[in-house]
Design a protein around this motif. Structure first.
Motif, PDB file in Angstrom:
ATOM      1  N   ILE A  39       0.844  -1.200   0.000  1.00 55.67           N
ATOM      2  CA  ILE A  39       0.000   0.000   0.000  1.00 55.67           C
ATOM      3  C   ILE A  39       0.877   1.247   0.000  1.00 55.67           C
ATOM      4  N   ALA A  40       1.929   1.228   0.817  1.00 54.42           N
ATOM      5  CA  ALA A  40       2.852   2.367   0.842  1.00 54.42           C
ATOM      6  C   ALA A  40       3.464   2.596  -0.543  1.00 54.42           C
ATOM      7  N   LYS A  41       3.780   1.497  -1.231  1.00 58.92           N
ATOM      8  CA  LYS A  41       4.354   1.655  -2.577  1.00 58.92           C
ATOM      9  C   LYS A  41       3.328   2.232  -3.541  1.00 58.92           C
ATOM     10  N   ALA A  42       2.116   1.676  -3.533  1.00 59.98           N
ATOM     11  CA  ALA A  42       1.075   2.180  -4.448  1.00 59.98           C
ATOM     12  C   ALA A  42       0.791   3.645  -4.166  1.00 59.98           C
ATOM     13  N   GLU A  43       0.837   4.025  -2.895  1.00 64.32           N
ATOM     14  CA  GLU A  43       0.549   5.415  -2.513  1.00 64.32           C
ATOM     15  C   GLU A  43       1.789   6.313  -2.597  1.00 64.32           C
ATOM     16  N   ASN A  44       2.878   5.736  -3.098  1.00 66.14           N
ATOM     17  CA  ASN A  44       4.141   6.482  -3.282  1.00 66.14           C
ATOM     18  C   ASN A  44       4.670   7.058  -1.965  1.00 66.14           C
ATOM     19  N   GLU A  45       4.499   6.324  -0.879  1.00 60.82           N
ATOM     20  CA  GLU A  45       5.034   6.754   0.417  1.00 60.82           C
ATOM     21  C   GLU A  45       6.468   6.215   0.557  1.00 60.82           C
ATOM     22  N   LEU A  46       7.301   6.611  -0.399  1.00 64.10           N
ATOM     23  CA  LEU A  46       8.689   6.152  -0.440  1.00 64.10           C
ATOM     24  C   LEU A  46       9.589   7.363  -0.285  1.00 64.10           C
ATOM     25  N   PHE A  47      10.758   7.153   0.264  1.00 70.33           N
ATOM     26  CA  PHE A  47      11.686   8.290   0.375  1.00 70.33           C
ATOM     27  C   PHE A  47      13.116   7.783   0.328  1.00 70.33           C
ATOM     28  N   SER A  48      14.009   8.696   0.008  1.00 72.29           N
ATOM     29  CA  SER A  48      15.433   8.379  -0.072  1.00 72.29           C
ATOM     30  C   SER A  48      16.146   9.020   1.109  1.00 72.29           C
ATOM     31  N   LEU A  49      17.245   8.395   1.533  1.00 72.53           N
ATOM     32  CA  LEU A  49      18.042   8.985   2.606  1.00 72.53           C
ATOM     33  C   LEU A  49      18.904  10.152   2.103  1.00 72.53           C
ATOM     34  N   ASP A  50      19.021  10.257   0.765  1.00 69.13           N
ATOM     35  CA  ASP A  50      19.986  11.196   0.180  1.00 69.13           C
ATOM     36  C   ASP A  50      19.817  12.635   0.668  1.00 69.13           C
ATOM     37  N   ASN A  51      18.584  13.079   0.803  1.00 65.66           N
ATOM     38  CA  ASN A  51      18.360  14.497   1.106  1.00 65.66           C
ATOM     39  C   ASN A  51      18.183  14.779   2.594  1.00 65.66           C
ATOM     40  N   ILE A  52      18.505  13.788   3.428  1.00 65.00           N
ATOM     41  CA  ILE A  52      18.285  13.968   4.867  1.00 65.00           C
ATOM     42  C   ILE A  52      19.574  14.425   5.541  1.00 65.00           C
ATOM     43  N   ASN A  53      19.498  15.543   6.288  1.00 64.72           N
ATOM     44  CA  ASN A  53      20.647  16.026   7.064  1.00 64.72           C
ATOM     45  C   ASN A  53      20.447  15.659   8.521  1.00 64.72           C
TER      46      ASN A  53
END
Lengths: 253, 253
Positions: free
Chosen positions: B43-57
């Motif tokens: 469900i998280a994938k279908a709802e695009n509730e994904l994130f990358s660590l790249d932009n996290i400070n």
């Protein structure tokens, strides 16, 4: 993949001395690999693990807790007598029971027992599971697994669920550690408490109250194992238990 | 009484924007009263509730926790950003997630997600369950219940089990309070967390790793209800939670 679970119907009221294995085999047709899930209450009754409050003299501690919790001080004394550690006294008694897991009231159960008697947990859930399992295998010629269950409250969540407190040839936990997920990464969630999940599934059919079905057969999942297993494999070791640690600090403060 | 549970096979890898209800209906024949149990990850994938660590400070706090826990400080920061309270920082982060329950790492999941992305929990598990349930009912003409699941560790016991974090027309809890047991006494154990037991049963078939089956149908139990229900009915209110209270005292000391 498909799983079935069904109640073993028409189990009579169990009395001290009853042969649970024979009674189950009279009422169910089993297959190799079946998981027999049995409510601990009927095992406690068959094993005569019943007691009366009449002969219990509550200590000052039990009387004090009873007053706080609005509970019969003899019942409080029975709980104190059956635990190695009491984490919380009020409004409920959360304890490390001598016989099994961390639970409310050391598993003492005053429902579904006759003549004002209370039921203890089985003395050794694994031994009960093994004894019943071996008898059932002898009678039926099938290789089966046994899970003895209790119902248990949970941290952070309301309600009770079925949990395993005795195992015979039943895997307690599947270890996914080191297996790769769909994209080849190593799995983070590494342990699935399958015996507890089977206990929970069966509990959906057991019901409570007067509709109780104390024996359920679960078929179609690979819980059976040739290995000797124990419900104690499901209990978190004391030194790894962050919640127990917090409860101890909280009790002292 | 009999319950069946079976996997909905050949569900493709879910991508952002996918219509989970339509996909399920293409791969399963449903009946009135069925319970659709769906792993929150898809469900998280279908709802695009994904994130990358790249932009996290990571903050200084996240760096300190990361050092103690041997964990990427950006992941620690992501967890801190997703919780209203952190009960335990080390050796694992046990938190009150903003989106759902008390859990490890605020439910952030780095398994079974592509391209170095991490999956959040669904923003609102009940809303996801309702949206999928209503679509499935429209497509099939059946009345069904939906349970969205996560896997969760437990106090005092090892391993994870499936739990409910979103409900649609699914009873969270059966109340046995006031019903009489087999001998006419009032039941003491009064609440059975049936939605969590269904989640646990389904989790036995879902598996983890590359054999994952994210959708399971449970048939034969009366979980369906006309009432509007919520997984939040399973979460223990803060002021009734002895374990949270102990964790807070322990953290301060």
């Amino acid at each position: 993949m498909k799983m079935e679970a069904f109640t073993v119907d028409d189990i009579p009221l169990i009395k001290p001395g009853d042969d649970i294995a024979a009674i189950i085999c009279e009422h169910a047709v089993l297959e190799d690999g079946d998981v027999l899930v049995i409510a601990s209450t009927i095992i406690a009754k068959a094993e005569n693990e019943l007691f009366s409050l009449d002969n219990i003299n509550p200590s000052a501690q039990a009387i004090a807790i009873g007053r706080k919790d609005d509970k019969d001080p003899r019942l409080v004394q029975a709980v104190l007598d059956r635990c190695s550690e009491c984490f919380v006294e009020s409004p409920v008694m959360l304890v490390q029971s001598d016989r099994a897991h961390v639970c409310i009231n050391a598993g003492v159960d005053d429902s579904n027992v006759e003549n004002d008697l209370l039921a203890d947990l089985p003395r050794d859930g694994d031994a009960s599971a093994r004894s019943i399992g071996e008898s059932v295998e002898e009678i039926t010629g099938c290789r089966i697994a046994v899970v003895v269950t209790d119902t248990n409250g949970r941290a952070f969540r309301l309600g009770q669920t079925g949990v395993a407190i005795g195992l015979y040839h039943a895997a307690p936990i599947y270890h996914w550690k080191g297996t790769k997920d769909l994209f080849g990464y190593e799995m983070q969630i590494s342990e699935e408490a399958v015996a507890d999940e089977v206990a929970a599934a069966a509990n959906l059919l057991m019901g409570e109250g007067s509709g109780g079905n104390p024996v359920v057969v679960v078929r179609g999942i690979p819980l059976f194992t040739e290995e000797k297993t124990s419900a104690r494999q499901l209990y978190r070791p004391d030194n790894m238990d962050l919640i127990k640690k917090a409860l101890r600090i909280s009790k002292k403060s």
